[in-house]
Design an enzyme around this catalytic site. Sequence first.
Site, PDB file in Angstrom:
ATOM      1  N   GLY A   1     -41.882  36.316 -59.034  1.00  0.00           N
ATOM      2  CA  GLY A   1     -41.060  36.318 -57.832  1.00  0.00           C
ATOM      3  C   GLY A   1     -39.911  37.295 -57.837  1.00  0.00           C
ATOM      4  O   GLY A   1     -39.121  37.318 -56.893  1.00  0.00           O
TER       5      GLY A   1
ATOM      6  N   THR B   1     -40.146  39.861 -54.883  1.00  0.00           N
ATOM      7  CA  THR B   1     -39.822  39.206 -53.619  1.00  0.00           C
ATOM      8  C   THR B   1     -38.323  38.954 -53.500  1.00  0.00           C
ATOM      9  O   THR B   1     -37.729  39.144 -52.435  1.00  0.00           O
ATOM     10  CB  THR B   1     -40.601  37.883 -53.487  1.00  0.00           C
ATOM     11  OG1 THR B   1     -42.002  38.164 -53.529  1.00  0.00           O
ATOM     12  CG2 THR B   1     -40.268  37.173 -52.190  1.00  0.00           C
TER      13      THR B   1
ATOM     14  N   TYR C   1     -46.840  46.105 -49.952  1.00  0.00           N
ATOM     15  CA  TYR C   1     -45.722  46.008 -49.035  1.00  0.00           C
ATOM     16  C   TYR C   1     -46.017  45.387 -47.684  1.00  0.00           C
ATOM     17  O   TYR C   1     -45.089  45.095 -46.934  1.00  0.00           O
ATOM     18  CB  TYR C   1     -45.094  47.395 -48.859  1.00  0.00           C
ATOM     19  CG  TYR C   1     -44.297  47.787 -50.070  1.00  0.00           C
ATOM     20  CD1 TYR C   1     -43.059  47.218 -50.307  1.00  0.00           C
ATOM     21  CD2 TYR C   1     -44.806  48.681 -50.988  1.00  0.00           C
ATOM     22  CE1 TYR C   1     -42.330  47.544 -51.429  1.00  0.00           C
ATOM     23  CE2 TYR C   1     -44.087  49.013 -52.121  1.00  0.00           C
ATOM     24  CZ  TYR C   1     -42.841  48.445 -52.338  1.00  0.00           C
ATOM     25  OH  TYR C   1     -42.136  48.763 -53.458  1.00  0.00           O
TER      26      TYR C   1
ATOM     27  N   PHE D   1     -39.329  60.421 -51.924  1.00  0.00           N
ATOM     28  CA  PHE D   1     -38.000  60.026 -52.361  1.00  0.00           C
ATOM     29  C   PHE D   1     -38.092  58.848 -53.300  1.00  0.00           C
ATOM     30  O   PHE D   1     -37.152  58.168 -53.578  1.00  0.00           O
ATOM     31  CB  PHE D   1     -37.094  59.699 -51.162  1.00  0.00           C
ATOM     32  CG  PHE D   1     -37.687  58.709 -50.168  1.00  0.00           C
ATOM     33  CD1 PHE D   1     -37.527  57.363 -50.358  1.00  0.00           C
ATOM     34  CD2 PHE D   1     -38.397  59.160 -49.059  1.00  0.00           C
ATOM     35  CE1 PHE D   1     -38.065  56.455 -49.450  1.00  0.00           C
ATOM     36  CE2 PHE D   1     -38.928  58.265 -48.141  1.00  0.00           C
ATOM     37  CZ  PHE D   1     -38.756  56.906 -48.340  1.00  0.00           C
TER      38      PHE D   1
END
Length: 433
Positions: A116, A119, A147, A433
Amino acid sequence: MTTGATTTGPAVRPAERVAGRAAVPGAEVRTLRQDDWDVWYDTLLRAFGGVAESAAERELWRTLTPCGRSVGAWDGERIVGTAGAFDFRLTVPGGASVPAAGVTMVSVSATHRRRGLLTAMMRRQLDDVRAWGEPLAVLTASEPMIYGRFGYGAATFGLHAEIDTSRVRLSVPEGTDGVRLRYADPVEELAACEAVYARTVPGRPGMLARRPGWEGLGVLEAAVERDGASALQCVVAERDGEVTGYARFRVRPEWTDSGHNGGVLLQDLAGVDPVTEAALWRFLFGIDLTTSLKLRGRPLDEAWQHLVSDVRRCQLRVRDSLHVRLVEVGAALEARTYQAPVDVVLEVEDAFCPWNEGRWRLAGDSRGAVCSRTADAPDLALSVRELGSAYLGGVSLTALAAAGRVRELRPGALAAAAVGFGSAAAPWLPHGF
């Protein structure tokens, strides 16, 4: 660091979130301090394979990293997760430059996967982005499958090609011969090249306005294997004494028993008008002792594809690039314009950022838009992920509907919205980036 993230983990239930704490007992997500940057960055590099970077590359990312906009996950005294968010301005359809958080440097240590942590960092980060007043978050994903559950949708795509320049010829537009080309030192000519880049930014959705410091990325001799290629070379284009374009590239010589077989590796190319771009492409196609030109991540609609004599020998491939997340649905949809009038009620699903959930009426055209809460019956139903994909105009709502990702609730609403959301120029991310 041209990456998105490395690892994933199960969703963190609301009961597991306590004042920024992650699901791992004892772990905490907190803002990065400058004193912790080296360890934080080494944690990131290890998650991406542990390949060392040059001192110049490391120093550039140290300078560019916004520590106050970056977080780490700590398990006791150890950093076990990283995430950052550059403060970008992103061109959207209509030409506006909109604040966007450039999500980057995301990793979770292999020892702490599936607990987790990712998240928890994504939760903290999106809450921060909202507090900063930035309606968009964007990223490039090392693993795209990660994502979607956080509301990001693939919104731009890059064109890769390997062109057989020994057989493919260009037919250039009138006026190309009036462009003068000259070799230049990439660093010494950097300011002029950046001025050219800045002129191109408003014309294409997905482009980033480069803040001071970012110009160094284009001339960085990164610690990557050149595989026999030269140092970075630069050619600038001029018209009437003004620099109107540039190309930065490397050449990899190769000789066989039958003669030369060298290749040109294009890093980036920009021009303020079609004839400048054509002159630069013609130069790259004709470099002595080379028979191939490799491109990565170019715009899908770039004109050279219509100048070549044989597109099949260009070996075109497409790959996802920028992923977009609407952090504030109303503000984001109002920030862009629409190429045809739209008046549509959107039923938006967004479990990760519930402030976006519900119905929004979007009314707009090429002059501007208004998007506000409504109780009216919905015309289209979709998640914030699909809105992210369609936001820059490069992914059709019609295609998403065909995939079952958008539902039409009022006949005719889908076609009208799909046209309005489109873009005359394919959206494009010029660099990572």
